[in-house]
Design a protein around this motif. Structure first.
Motif, mmCIF file in Angstrom:
data_model
loop_
_atom_site.group_PDB
_atom_site.id
_atom_site.type_symbol
_atom_site.label_atom_id
_atom_site.label_comp_id
_atom_site.label_asym_id
_atom_site.label_seq_id
_atom_site.Cartn_x
_atom_site.Cartn_y
_atom_site.Cartn_z
ATOM 1 N N LEU A 1 0.848 -1.187 0.000
ATOM 2 C CA LEU A 1 0.000 0.000 0.000
ATOM 3 C C LEU A 1 0.883 1.235 0.000
ATOM 4 N N PRO A 2 0.619 2.232 -0.765
ATOM 5 C CA PRO A 2 -0.423 2.271 -1.783
ATOM 6 C C PRO A 2 -0.009 1.460 -3.010
ATOM 7 N N GLY A 3 -0.997 0.897 -3.666
ATOM 8 C CA GLY A 3 -0.757 0.053 -4.822
ATOM 9 C C GLY A 3 -0.653 0.814 -6.126
ATOM 10 N N LEU A 4 -0.590 2.117 -6.031
ATOM 11 C CA LEU A 4 -0.564 2.979 -7.220
ATOM 12 C C LEU A 4 0.832 3.260 -7.747
ATOM 13 N N VAL A 5 1.839 2.613 -7.197
ATOM 14 C CA VAL A 5 3.213 2.937 -7.572
ATOM 15 C C VAL A 5 3.868 1.717 -8.242
ATOM 16 N N PRO A 6 3.716 1.595 -9.558
ATOM 17 C CA PRO A 6 4.285 0.438 -10.264
ATOM 18 C C PRO A 6 5.774 0.240 -10.019
ATOM 19 N N LYS A 7 6.511 1.325 -9.899
ATOM 20 C CA LYS A 7 7.954 1.238 -9.655
ATOM 21 C C LYS A 7 8.244 0.436 -8.383
ATOM 22 N N LEU A 8 7.467 0.677 -7.324
ATOM 23 C CA LEU A 8 7.689 -0.027 -6.067
ATOM 24 C C LEU A 8 7.215 -1.475 -6.127
ATOM 25 N N ILE A 9 6.169 -1.736 -6.882
ATOM 26 C CA ILE A 9 5.717 -3.118 -7.070
ATOM 27 C C ILE A 9 6.835 -3.922 -7.726
ATOM 28 N N LYS A 10 7.412 -3.368 -8.801
ATOM 29 C CA LYS A 10 8.525 -4.041 -9.482
ATOM 30 C C LYS A 10 9.699 -4.259 -8.533
ATOM 31 N N GLN A 11 10.032 -3.232 -7.770
ATOM 32 C CA GLN A 11 11.164 -3.311 -6.846
ATOM 33 C C GLN A 11 10.957 -4.416 -5.818
ATOM 34 N N PHE A 12 9.765 -4.506 -5.230
ATOM 35 C CA PHE A 12 9.512 -5.532 -4.219
ATOM 36 C C PHE A 12 9.464 -6.926 -4.835
ATOM 37 N N CYS A 13 8.965 -7.051 -6.039
ATOM 38 C CA CYS A 13 8.985 -8.346 -6.739
ATOM 39 C C CYS A 13 10.424 -8.837 -6.882
ATOM 40 N N GLN A 14 11.309 -7.947 -7.275
ATOM 41 C CA GLN A 14 12.707 -8.308 -7.496
ATOM 42 C C GLN A 14 13.456 -8.547 -6.189
ATOM 43 N N GLN A 15 13.261 -7.668 -5.215
ATOM 44 C CA GLN A 15 14.020 -7.751 -3.971
ATOM 45 C C GLN A 15 13.593 -8.912 -3.085
ATOM 46 N N THR A 16 12.313 -9.213 -3.059
ATOM 47 C CA THR A 16 11.814 -10.194 -2.088
ATOM 48 C C THR A 16 11.488 -11.545 -2.695
ATOM 49 N N GLU A 17 11.321 -11.600 -3.999
ATOM 50 C CA GLU A 17 10.887 -12.818 -4.686
ATOM 51 C C GLU A 17 9.570 -13.338 -4.130
#
Length: 187
Positions: free
Chosen positions: A130-146
């Motif tokens: 949250l907030p889910g409106l930030v695609p950049k952070l979604i990508k970052q967390f996908c990569q960092q946390t798997e």
């Protein structure tokens, strides 16, 4: 645990919506802001209609969101999953066999660093950003946390849903009835 069949997971924050969602084609939905006394009838309907409930335990009225409340909810109602910001809740829900969704509020760079440490400690099944409106952070967390990402918060349009999905979110939690109708799975 296949949330990918649902572009969105409806979030029930108003008990008036329970009956309509039970007869929808959604398999999963989340419950928040419910009073503890309403959980029994909700779970009874969910069982009748073969729905899987995710409980946002931090927002259940009449409960203190801690490991003891988590144990009670898991034993008494057997939710499909538990959503929480609290590490002790996630850890107890895992012990009880519930799917765990660690809610992360992204405020600044410091919150990202703290969240990464928390995720390593609790090892939840999913992350809800949250907030889910930030695609950049979604990508970052996908990569960092798997970890698989669920985006949430302030997502109100089809375009915003699609941006979050394209950034790597597997689904979106939303209370927007317009999005419920738009994304309702076909039988």
């Amino acid at each position: 645990m296949d949330f990918t069949k649902q572009t969105i997971i409806p979030v029930i924050g108003n008990m008036k919506d329970v009956d309509s969602i039970m007869t929808s084609n959604y398999e999963y939905y989340a419950v928040l802001n419910a009073h503890i006394s309403r959980l029994k009838p909700i779970f009874k309907l969910a069982s009748q209609y073969e729905k899987k409930i995710l409980i946002d335990i931090d927002l259940i009225k009449g409960l203190k969101a801690d490991e003891f409340a988590t144990e009670y909810i898991c034993q008494e109602f057997k939710p499909y999953g538990i959503i929480s910001t609290k590490p002790a809740v996630i850890e107890r829900a895992k012990e009880k066999g519930a799917v765990t969704i660690q809610r992360i509020f992204l405020l600044d760079t410091n919150s990202i660093e703290k969240s990464n440490k928390l995720i390593q400690r609790t090892d939840p099944d999913f992350l809800e950003l949250l907030p889910g409106l930030v695609p950049k952070l979604i990508k970052q967390f996908c990569q960092q946390t798997e970890k698989q990402i669920i985006a949430s918060g302030f997502i109100e349009t089809v375009e915003e849903v699609e941006q979050a999905i394209n950034a790597g979110a597997i689904t979106i939690t939303t209370s927007s009835k317009n999005l419920w109708e738009y994304y309702e799975p076909k039988e």
